[in-house]
Design a protein around this motif. Sequence first.
Motif, PDB file in Angstrom:
ATOM      1  N   ASN A   1       0.836  -1.204   0.000  1.00 31.38           N
ATOM      2  CA  ASN A   1       0.000   0.000   0.000  1.00 31.38           C
ATOM      3  C   ASN A   1       0.869   1.251   0.000  1.00 31.38           C
ATOM      4  O   ASN A   1       1.651   1.463   0.931  1.00 31.38           O
ATOM      5  CB  ASN A   1      -0.910  -0.013   1.237  1.00 31.38           C
ATOM      6  N   TYR A   2       0.733   2.084  -1.027  1.00 28.97           N
ATOM      7  CA  TYR A   2       1.427   3.370  -1.093  1.00 28.97           C
ATOM      8  C   TYR A   2       0.641   4.478  -0.392  1.00 28.97           C
ATOM      9  O   TYR A   2       1.103   5.617  -0.328  1.00 28.97           O
ATOM     10  CB  TYR A   2       1.630   3.803  -2.553  1.00 28.97           C
ATOM     11  N   GLY A   3      -0.547   4.152   0.092  1.00 30.22           N
ATOM     12  CA  GLY A   3      -1.375   5.161   0.740  1.00 30.22           C
ATOM     13  C   GLY A   3      -2.169   5.978  -0.262  1.00 30.22           C
ATOM     14  O   GLY A   3      -2.223   5.673  -1.457  1.00 30.22           O
ATOM     15  N   TYR A   4      -2.771   7.044   0.222  1.00 27.01           N
ATOM     16  CA  TYR A   4      -3.568   7.926  -0.644  1.00 27.01           C
ATOM     17  C   TYR A   4      -2.642   8.902  -1.364  1.00 27.01           C
ATOM     18  O   TYR A   4      -1.838   9.586  -0.733  1.00 27.01           O
ATOM     19  CB  TYR A   4      -4.606   8.678   0.184  1.00 27.01           C
ATOM     20  N   ARG A   5      -2.767   8.950  -2.681  1.00 24.48           N
ATOM     21  CA  ARG A   5      -1.870   9.752  -3.499  1.00 24.48           C
ATOM     22  C   ARG A   5      -2.625  10.939  -4.109  1.00 24.48           C
ATOM     23  O   ARG A   5      -3.857  10.975  -4.132  1.00 24.48           O
ATOM     24  CB  ARG A   5      -1.243   8.906  -4.611  1.00 24.48           C
ATOM     25  N   HIS A   6      -1.863  11.890  -4.646  1.00 25.93           N
ATOM     26  CA  HIS A   6      -2.467  13.054  -5.278  1.00 25.93           C
ATOM     27  C   HIS A   6      -3.184  12.609  -6.545  1.00 25.93           C
ATOM     28  O   HIS A   6      -2.568  12.046  -7.466  1.00 25.93           O
ATOM     29  CB  HIS A   6      -1.399  14.095  -5.608  1.00 25.93           C
ATOM     30  N   LYS A   7      -4.485  12.865  -6.632  1.00 20.19           N
ATOM     31  CA  LYS A   7      -5.309  12.311  -7.699  1.00 20.19           C
ATOM     32  C   LYS A   7      -5.063  12.932  -9.064  1.00 20.19           C
ATOM     33  O   LYS A   7      -5.459  12.358 -10.083  1.00 20.19           O
ATOM     34  CB  LYS A   7      -6.791  12.456  -7.338  1.00 20.19           C
ATOM     35  N   VAL A   8      -4.425  14.095  -9.089  1.00 19.57           N
ATOM     36  CA  VAL A   8      -4.192  14.766 -10.374  1.00 19.57           C
ATOM     37  C   VAL A   8      -2.737  14.651 -10.807  1.00 19.57           C
ATOM     38  O   VAL A   8      -2.434  14.337 -11.963  1.00 19.57           O
ATOM     39  CB  VAL A   8      -4.606  16.252 -10.294  1.00 19.57           C
ATOM     40  N   ASP A   9      -1.813  14.881  -9.877  1.00 21.10           N
ATOM     41  CA  ASP A   9      -0.408  15.003 -10.243  1.00 21.10           C
ATOM     42  C   ASP A   9       0.321  13.667 -10.351  1.00 21.10           C
ATOM     43  O   ASP A   9       1.293  13.556 -11.102  1.00 21.10           O
ATOM     44  CB  ASP A   9       0.323  15.879  -9.218  1.00 21.10           C
ATOM     45  N   GLU A  10      -0.103  12.658  -9.606  1.00 24.75           N
ATOM     46  CA  GLU A  10       0.641  11.393  -9.591  1.00 24.75           C
ATOM     47  C   GLU A  10       0.010  10.394 -10.557  1.00 24.75           C
ATOM     48  O   GLU A  10      -1.204  10.391 -10.769  1.00 24.75           O
ATOM     49  CB  GLU A  10       0.682  10.824  -8.177  1.00 24.75           C
ATOM     50  N   ARG A  11       0.870   9.517 -11.100  1.00 26.61           N
ATOM     51  CA  ARG A  11       0.420   8.591 -12.144  1.00 26.61           C
ATOM     52  C   ARG A  11       0.858   7.155 -11.854  1.00 26.61           C
ATOM     53  O   ARG A  11       2.015   6.906 -11.526  1.00 26.61           O
ATOM     54  CB  ARG A  11       0.944   9.050 -13.508  1.00 26.61           C
ATOM     55  N   TYR A  12      -0.108   6.261 -12.027  1.00 32.80           N
ATOM     56  CA  TYR A  12       0.127   4.834 -11.813  1.00 32.80           C
ATOM     57  C   TYR A  12      -0.724   4.067 -12.834  1.00 32.80           C
ATOM     58  O   TYR A  12      -1.318   4.657 -13.728  1.00 32.80           O
ATOM     59  CB  TYR A  12      -0.268   4.438 -10.378  1.00 32.80           C
ATOM     60  N   ASP A  13      -0.777   2.734 -12.687  1.00 25.84           N
ATOM     61  CA  ASP A  13      -1.711   1.930 -13.467  1.00 25.84           C
ATOM     62  C   ASP A  13      -3.059   1.905 -12.747  1.00 25.84           C
ATOM     63  O   ASP A  13      -3.278   2.675 -11.816  1.00 25.84           O
ATOM     64  CB  ASP A  13      -1.159   0.508 -13.636  1.00 25.84           C
ATOM     65  N   ALA A  14      -3.946   1.013 -13.148  1.00 24.24           N
ATOM     66  CA  ALA A  14      -5.266   0.905 -12.526  1.00 24.24           C
ATOM     67  C   ALA A  14      -5.571  -0.558 -12.227  1.00 24.24           C
ATOM     68  O   ALA A  14      -5.154  -1.457 -12.971  1.00 24.24           O
ATOM     69  CB  ALA A  14      -6.338   1.481 -13.441  1.00 24.24           C
TER      70      ALA A  14
END
Length: 385
Positions: free
Chosen positions: A242-255
Motif C-alpha cells: 500500500n502506497y497510501g492515498y496519493r495526489h489524484k491529479v499530479d501522480e500517475r500509476y496503473d489501474a
Amino acid sequence: MLCTQFFGLAAVTCMVRALALPVSSHITDTEKGRRKVVHVLEDESGAVIVQTAPGKVVTHRGGFITLPCRYHHEPESSDPARIRIKWTKVTDAFQFVDVFVALGRQQRTFGAYRGRVLLEDDGPGDASVIIQNITLQDYGRYECEVTNDMEDDTGFVNLDLEGVVFPYHPRLGRYKLNYHQAQEVCQQQDAILASHGQLHKAWIEGLDWCNAGWLEDGSVQYPISHPRDQCGRKDAPAGVRNYGYRHKVDERYDAFCFTSNLNGRVYFLKRFKKVSYSEAAKACQRDGSVVAKVGQLYAAWRVQLLDRCEAGWLEDGSIRYPIVNPRARCGGPEPGVRNLGFPDKKFRLYGVYCFRKNKESAAMPPTQQPNKAISTIATNGTRNL
C-alpha cells in the motif's frame, strides 16, 4: 436466529440480516436461512443502540438482491403510516447518496436507483429493499434508517459482487494514469476501479502483480503473492502493498479494475485467416457483434469459463487470450488472461474476440447457481510484468 431485546417506549430498532456467501460457493439451504445476530443495548442515558455483526449479501451484475433490514417499535399500536424508512449508500469518503425513502404508502427512489428499488414489505417491521438489475456501481455499503416520530435507529448492509479484478494500463505504457484517467479507462473497458476489499480478495485467490495501481478510494496498492527483489524485496512478506492515498491529479500509476457478470457472450470469431485491427472490427460487425473489451474478456474467462489458446484483438488494441485449463503451449502453468501487449494495428495480424449483447437484459433469479470459480490470476505467462 435473531436475538433481540427492547428497552423503553417508542424505541425503534433496526436489525440487519446479512448472508456471507463466498463467490466460489453454491447457495445452500443452510446459508439461505443464516442470519446475523443483532444485540440491542441500552446505555446510561437510556438511548437505544443497535450493534450488528459485520456481514454482506452477494450478487452479480444484472441480478437482483434483497438488502435486509427489520425494525420493532413500541407501543405496538403506533401508526405504521408514521414510520419513515430511508436507505442511503455510504461511500469511502463518508458521503451519503440517497437511494430510497418510504413514509407510509408513499415511496420514492433517487438518481441511478430510480425504477430499480422497491420495498420488500414482508409483513410488519420489514424495512428491506430489493434492488433490481444490479450494476457495478451498486457495490458498497448501505445504511437503513427507521424513524418513528422523534426516535430513530440505523443498521448497515454491505453489498458485494461476484466478479474479477484485473490490472490495466493503456497503449501509452505503464504509470501514465492519474486517478481520474484510471477511472475513465476502467469504464471504457466495461469495469470500475476496484475497492481495497476486492483487490485483497483477488490477492487471496492468487493475484500477483508487480505494478502499483489506483483503487476506488484514491489509494495506490499492488498484490504480491510471491515476494521478489524487483517487487519490493524478496524478504518482505506477501500481501497487498500500500502506497497510501496519493495526489489524484499530479501522480500517475496503473489501474486495478473490477468487472462482473456479462449481459452477453464473448467468443473467438473463427476465420480462415488472421486480420488487422480494422478488419477485425468489421468482421465482428458483420457477425452482429462488436470487438470485446478487456473487462468483457476477463468476465467471460471467469464467469463463462472461456478457454481459448488463440491470441486475438480486443477493443483497446491489445492482444490477449483466456486460459482456464493451463497447458504448456498456451503460455504457462497457471490460468489467466494472457496479454501480448499493443501491436501495430495496421500491419500485425491476429484473430479477434467479439462480444454479442443479450437481446433481453432480464435479471437472473437469486437461485441461479454460480459457475465454477477459478483463480483470478491475471498473467501473460510471467509474474513480473
